[in-house]
Design a protein around this motif. Structure first.
Motif, PDB file in Angstrom:
ATOM      1  N   LEU A 169       0.831  -1.199   0.000  1.00  0.00           N
ATOM      2  CA  LEU A 169       0.000   0.000   0.000  1.00  0.00           C
ATOM      3  C   LEU A 169       0.869   1.254   0.000  1.00  0.00           C
ATOM      4  CD1 LEU A 169      -2.678  -1.099   2.653  1.00  0.00           C
ATOM      5  CD2 LEU A 169      -2.845  -1.224   0.148  1.00  0.00           C
ATOM      6  N   LEU A 170       0.333   2.318  -0.549  1.00  0.00           N
ATOM      7  CA  LEU A 170       1.110   3.552  -0.705  1.00  0.00           C
ATOM      8  C   LEU A 170       0.759   4.566   0.388  1.00  0.00           C
ATOM      9  CD1 LEU A 170       0.908   4.043  -4.581  1.00  0.00           C
ATOM     10  CD2 LEU A 170       2.610   2.791  -3.233  1.00  0.00           C
ATOM     11  N   ARG A 171       1.751   5.358   0.766  1.00  0.00           N
ATOM     12  CA  ARG A 171       1.563   6.444   1.724  1.00  0.00           C
ATOM     13  C   ARG A 171       1.657   7.770   0.986  1.00  0.00           C
ATOM     14  NH1 ARG A 171       7.492   6.138   4.751  1.00  0.00           N
ATOM     15  NH2 ARG A 171       8.713   7.113   3.063  1.00  0.00           N
ATOM     16  N   LEU A 172       1.347   8.842   1.675  1.00  0.00           N
ATOM     17  CA  LEU A 172       1.526  10.173   1.114  1.00  0.00           C
ATOM     18  C   LEU A 172       3.011  10.510   1.065  1.00  0.00           C
ATOM     19  CD1 LEU A 172      -1.342  12.158   2.865  1.00  0.00           C
ATOM     20  CD2 LEU A 172      -1.261  11.396   0.502  1.00  0.00           C
ATOM     21  N   GLU A 173       3.406  11.203   0.046  1.00  0.00           N
ATOM     22  CA  GLU A 173       4.786  11.659  -0.102  1.00  0.00           C
ATOM     23  C   GLU A 173       4.788  13.169  -0.327  1.00  0.00           C
ATOM     24  OE1 GLU A 173       7.183   9.738   0.490  1.00  0.00           O
ATOM     25  OE2 GLU A 173       6.515   7.699   0.064  1.00  0.00           O
ATOM     26  N   PRO A 174       5.847  13.859   0.085  1.00  0.00           N
ATOM     27  CA  PRO A 174       7.021  13.318   0.759  1.00  0.00           C
ATOM     28  C   PRO A 174       6.754  13.064   2.242  1.00  0.00           C
ATOM     29  CG  PRO A 174       7.269  15.682   0.544  1.00  0.00           C
ATOM     30  CD  PRO A 174       5.988  15.320  -0.155  1.00  0.00           C
ATOM     31  N   HIS A 175       7.364  12.022   2.753  1.00  0.00           N
ATOM     32  CA  HIS A 175       7.246  11.692   4.172  1.00  0.00           C
ATOM     33  C   HIS A 175       8.515  12.140   4.892  1.00  0.00           C
ATOM     34  CE1 HIS A 175       6.502   9.545   7.871  1.00  0.00           C
ATOM     35  NE2 HIS A 175       7.655   8.917   7.758  1.00  0.00           N
ATOM     36  N   SER A 176       8.348  12.791   6.044  1.00  0.00           N
ATOM     37  CA  SER A 176       9.492  13.234   6.838  1.00  0.00           C
ATOM     38  C   SER A 176       9.520  12.447   8.140  1.00  0.00           C
ATOM     39  CB  SER A 176       9.411  14.732   7.119  1.00  0.00           C
ATOM     40  OG  SER A 176      10.571  15.176   7.797  1.00  0.00           O
ATOM     41  N   GLU A 177      10.493  11.600   8.285  1.00  0.00           N
ATOM     42  CA  GLU A 177      10.621  10.757   9.471  1.00  0.00           C
ATOM     43  C   GLU A 177      10.847  11.620  10.712  1.00  0.00           C
ATOM     44  OE1 GLU A 177      10.246   7.120  11.097  1.00  0.00           O
ATOM     45  OE2 GLU A 177      10.395   7.393   8.918  1.00  0.00           O
ATOM     46  N   GLY A 178      10.107  11.334  11.756  1.00  0.00           N
ATOM     47  CA  GLY A 178      10.287  12.054  13.016  1.00  0.00           C
ATOM     48  C   GLY A 178       9.336  13.207  13.233  1.00  0.00           C
TER      49      GLY A 178
END
Length: 339
Positions: A169-178
């Motif tokens: 499954l896909l997530r929203l991008e861009p993803h920022s960890e933390g």
């Protein structure tokens, strides 16, 4: 060791005496003040968000611009009104701004403050679900937003995509960890502070609180912070939370300081009614440095918090606000053990 930042409401008005007459000027000066504050060694640059007003409204272009012009200062909001927000679009904007800044975003969100227009969120296309009020809608939007920030896939990929997809499954991008751990909730009551702790959000406690006990504002606010920390510990989160309070603090050093802030009138709490609820507003602090230090030592909420946000009079221009911040950093903060 306390972190110290500024909080700008981002006012602008084409009036006599204003050094911020247009929307373009308030945006450019907001960036310039963050750059100057970083050079002074301030820890944070925070901005208020209001809609339908001559104030800062769309936070993410400003946050991204500040992030591109600075390198160390925290960049935040206090607060974004979640009644007006699409959590999915917001997650993309927040991820982009956080990546541009190198992971320095500290996003304060909440149900917002009294509005300039009636039910302004309706003009943005939002309405409470059946059985909800607008505050509950804001909390629902917030929970969707912080869930999206976890970066977990949820959307089924198209069988014939335009571009190759990673598996699953896909997530929203861009993803920022933390970034998920750098979301703050602006709470006006003890109950919403405890709710924020349960949801794993940091706490922003401002200069307004529902009057729940009749005690002085700083005492009620300190108790709210203790209730938040107790709820956080009970929830068993893996990391330590942060707590901020905001204050209007002016050291009277020059004739201009005394002209602007030396007339008094804000040395005690004020009580008012907002949304049919009794609210208590915290006092302002303006005095000669020696007396100012003693007054601030007696503020229980400042002692409880780890982050102090200085509300700045942005309409007086960048140079004057740099003077205000520098005086606090050099003459007040060290005497209170903040730095």
């Amino acid at each position: 060791m306390k972190k110290i930042g500024f909080l700008s409401f981002g006012h602008w008005a084409p009036t006599h005496g204003s050094r911020v007459k247009t929307a373009a000027e308030v945006l450019s000066q907001s960036i310039d003040l963050a750059v100057a504050a970083e050079e002074l060694g301030l820890d944070g640059a925070y901005y208020r968000v209001h809609h339908f007003a001559r104030q800062l409204a769309s936070p993410f272009p400003l946050l991204a611009a500040v992030g591109a012009r600075t390198s160390t200062i925290e960049i935040g909001t206090g607060v974004i009104d979640m009644r007006y927000e699409n959590p999915f679009y917001m997650a993309e904007d927040a991820g982009s701004a956080d990546l541009i800044s190198g992971g320095r975003l500290q996003l304060g969100i909440s149900r917002g403050s009294p509005e300039q227009v009636v039910d302004g969120w309706k003009h943005f296309g939002y309405a409470p679900a059946e059985g909800e009020d607008s505050a509950e809608m804001a909390r629902r939007h917030a929970l969707v937003f912080i869930e999206l920030l976890k970066g977990e896939g949820f959307a089924e990929p198209h069988p014939r995509p335009m571009f190759p997809n990673p598996p699953g499954l896909l997530r929203l991008e861009p993803h920022s960890e933390g970034l998920r751990n750098r979301i703050w909730w602006g709470a006006a009551s003890d109950a919403t502070a405890r709710w924020a702790a349960q949801m794993g959000m940091n706490l922003q406690s401002s200069t307004l609180k529902w009057d729940e006990t009749g005690e002085p504002f700083h005492v009620q606010q300190a108790n709210q912070i203790r209730a938040f920390r107790a709820a956080w510990a009970e929830a068993g989160h893996a990391h330590e939370p942060r707590v901020s309070v905001s204050r209007s603090i002016f050291a009277l050093k020059t004739d201009m300081d005394r002209q602007y802030f030396g007339r008094g009138g804000k040395e005690s709490d004020q009580v008012g009614v907002i949304d049919d609820q009794r609210a208590v507003f915290g006092r302002g602090y303006a005095d000669e440095p020696e007396r100012l230090i003693e007054q601030l030592k007696a503020d229980e909420a400042i002692a409880e918090a780890d982050t102090l946000l200085l509300t700045v009079p942005n309409m007086l221009g960048v140079d004057y606000n740099v003077h205000v911040i520098e005086t606090i950093l050099k003459e007040i903060a060290p005497e209170l053990g903040w730095r």
